[in-house]
Design an enzyme around this catalytic site. Structure first.
Site, PDB file in Angstrom:
ATOM      1  N   MET A  35      30.542  30.858  22.889  1.00  0.00           N
ATOM      2  CA  MET A  35      31.892  30.719  22.329  1.00  0.00           C
ATOM      3  C   MET A  35      32.535  29.439  22.867  1.00  0.00           C
ATOM      4  O   MET A  35      33.754  29.274  22.790  1.00  0.00           O
ATOM      5  CB  MET A  35      32.738  31.954  22.659  1.00  0.00           C
ATOM      6  CG  MET A  35      32.149  33.217  22.029  1.00  0.00           C
ATOM      7  SD  MET A  35      33.340  34.531  21.756  1.00  0.00           S
ATOM      8  CE  MET A  35      33.882  34.852  23.405  1.00  0.00           C
ATOM      9  N   GLY A  36      31.698  28.540  23.388  1.00  0.00           N
ATOM     10  CA  GLY A  36      32.197  27.244  23.825  1.00  0.00           C
ATOM     11  C   GLY A  36      32.882  27.275  25.175  1.00  0.00           C
ATOM     12  O   GLY A  36      32.749  28.224  25.932  1.00  0.00           O
ATOM     13  N   LEU A  38      32.070  25.232  27.583  1.00  0.00           N
ATOM     14  CA  LEU A  38      30.798  25.371  28.295  1.00  0.00           C
ATOM     15  C   LEU A  38      30.952  25.119  29.791  1.00  0.00           C
ATOM     16  O   LEU A  38      31.723  24.253  30.218  1.00  0.00           O
ATOM     17  CB  LEU A  38      29.780  24.388  27.707  1.00  0.00           C
ATOM     18  CG  LEU A  38      29.519  24.547  26.204  1.00  0.00           C
ATOM     19  CD1 LEU A  38      28.532  23.484  25.734  1.00  0.00           C
ATOM     20  CD2 LEU A  38      29.019  25.942  25.867  1.00  0.00           C
ATOM     21  N   HIS A  42      26.268  28.194  30.962  1.00  0.00           N
ATOM     22  CA  HIS A  42      25.741  27.889  29.620  1.00  0.00           C
ATOM     23  C   HIS A  42      24.649  26.820  29.702  1.00  0.00           C
ATOM     24  O   HIS A  42      23.655  26.884  28.968  1.00  0.00           O
ATOM     25  CB  HIS A  42      26.854  27.344  28.712  1.00  0.00           C
ATOM     26  CG  HIS A  42      27.935  28.326  28.381  1.00  0.00           C
ATOM     27  ND1 HIS A  42      29.235  28.165  28.797  1.00  0.00           N
ATOM     28  CD2 HIS A  42      27.907  29.466  27.658  1.00  0.00           C
ATOM     29  CE1 HIS A  42      29.964  29.164  28.339  1.00  0.00           C
ATOM     30  NE2 HIS A  42      29.190  29.966  27.647  1.00  0.00           N
ATOM     31  N   ASP A 155      26.494  39.161  31.057  1.00  0.00           N
ATOM     32  CA  ASP A 155      26.919  40.100  30.004  1.00  0.00           C
ATOM     33  C   ASP A 155      25.762  41.063  29.761  1.00  0.00           C
ATOM     34  O   ASP A 155      25.110  41.037  28.708  1.00  0.00           O
ATOM     35  CB  ASP A 155      27.274  39.323  28.737  1.00  0.00           C
ATOM     36  CG  ASP A 155      28.468  38.420  28.951  1.00  0.00           C
ATOM     37  OD1 ASP A 155      29.557  38.932  29.209  1.00  0.00           O
ATOM     38  OD2 ASP A 155      28.296  37.183  28.890  1.00  0.00           O
ATOM     39  N   SER A 190      32.129  32.001  34.187  1.00  0.00           N
ATOM     40  CA  SER A 190      32.651  32.528  32.929  1.00  0.00           C
ATOM     41  C   SER A 190      33.707  31.555  32.433  1.00  0.00           C
ATOM     42  O   SER A 190      34.448  30.974  33.236  1.00  0.00           O
ATOM     43  CB  SER A 190      33.297  33.895  33.197  1.00  0.00           C
ATOM     44  OG  SER A 190      34.140  34.243  32.118  1.00  0.00           O
TER      45      SER A 190
HETATM   46  O1  PAF Z   1      28.444  35.774  25.089  1.00  0.00           O
HETATM   47  C1  PAF Z   1      29.135  35.171  24.232  1.00  0.00           C
HETATM   48  O2  PAF Z   1      29.614  34.061  24.448  1.00  0.00           O
HETATM   49  C2  PAF Z   1      29.396  35.838  22.886  1.00  0.00           C
HETATM   50  O3  PAF Z   1      29.567  37.200  23.027  1.00  0.00           O
HETATM   51  C3  PAF Z   1      28.330  35.513  21.833  1.00  0.00           C
HETATM   52  C4  PAF Z   1      26.957  36.050  22.229  1.00  0.00           C
HETATM   53  C5  PAF Z   1      28.243  34.017  21.619  1.00  0.00           C
HETATM   54  C6  PAF Z   1      28.706  36.161  20.495  1.00  0.00           C
HETATM   55  O4  PAF Z   1      29.926  35.696  20.027  1.00  0.00           O
END
Ligand code: PAF
Length: 286
Positions: A35-36, A38, A42, A155, A190
């Site tokens: 979801m950016g 970053l 990520h 997650d 996060s």
């Molecule tokens: O983990 C995340 O950032 C989101 O839940 C995902 C997997 C991109 C789905 O929107």
């Protein structure tokens, strides 16, 4: 890594035709949905994807269907230019950033619902969240058509849901779980950490500390789950501005709650520090 200019794709059709070309050229596509906003966590997912693929696609899409009505969809941090620069430095081939209106047009009707896994942990206080996650990930998979996709173990429940969906719907995609990346002080990375005020840091760190203490207690012979959970609750609530959503010890596959730790056990927790909801987890047994 890096050097080549990254391709930024905005439409579903362009993403599908780009992926088709990659596949025709015999390239293995690795995918990191995000979801950016970053962060290093990520980037670690992208590096893992590189190791499993010839071309890596990263999606950046703040998915409205996984946010509840009182959650932070509008406030969720966004910075597409910075994200593209970071992805480019990692050698990512494509950033896919669809428009919400194209992904969910007015007559949109199809959702993926899992039966059991969302009844646990975050699914209890975030009804509909995992339906939103499973649905958007399935849609992204249809746009990107990856051979492999990487998700973070921070997650944990999300990763379990995706694995289950991929198995149940016979998707030919390898799902790779990546270890949680932490700040030097132990805080799990996060995008929501950006909300934390400096004075809330000790409270935020109590999540990781309570997990480590539980793991140590299990190693020292504590088996009773309520003893372990009470100790974690005391550790967390000793800090101001903390509110426990849940602290659970569960079977790492089914996520069913345990009463005693006699085999594989996952401790997972969600805590609000001020207005920021944080999650973390740890396997208590090796
Ligand atoms: O983990 C995340 O950032 C989101 O839940 C995902 C997997 C991109 C789905 O929107």
């Amino acid at each position: 890594m890096g050097g080549d200019t990254i391709k930024v794709v905005h439409t579903i059709r362009d993403m599908q035709s780009h992926s088709r070309r990659l596949r025709q050229d015999g390239q293995r596509i690795g995918f990191v949905p995000t979801m950016g906003y970053l962060h290093e966590g990520h980037l670690a997912l992208m590096r893992l994807a590189q190791a499993h693929a010839d071309a890596v696609v990263v999606s950046i899409f703040v998915n409205p269907t996984q946010f509840g009505p009182n959650e932070d969809f509008a406030a969720y941090p966004r910075d597409l230019d910075r994200d593209c620069r970071l992805a480019e430095k990692e050698g990512v081939a494509v950033v896919f950033t669809p428009e919400a209106e194209a992904f969910y047009p007015p007559n949109y009707q199809t959702y993926i619902n899992l039966e059991a896994l969302p009844r646990h942990l975050c699914g209890v206080s975030r009804p509909g969240h995992f339906s939103g996650v499973a649905t958007v990930v399935a849609k992204l998979f249809h746009c990107v058509t990856p051979h492999a996709a990487v998700f973070g173990q921070k997650d944990y429940q999300q990763l379990a849901v995706i694995r289950q969906m991929v198995a149940d719907l016979n998707m030919d995609i390898e799902i790779i779980g990546a270890p949680t990346v932490r700040e030097p002080d132990g805080l799990a990375m996060s995008s929501r950490n950006a909300y934390l005020q400096p004075e809330q840091r000790p409270a935020a760190l109590s999540l990781h500390r309570s997990l480590i203490q539980a793991k140590q207690a299990v190693a020292a012979g504590t088996r009773n789950v309520s003893t372990l959970i009470t100790a974690a609750r005391v550790e967390i609530l000793a800090h101001p501005q903390t509110e426990v959503d849940y602290i659970e010890i569960c079977n790492p596959v089914t996520l069913d709650s345990l009463e005693t730790v006699t085999g594989p056990a996952l401790m997972a927790l969600a805590v609000k520090v001020g207005q920021t909801r944080l999650i973390d987890n740890m396997l208590l047994t090796d």
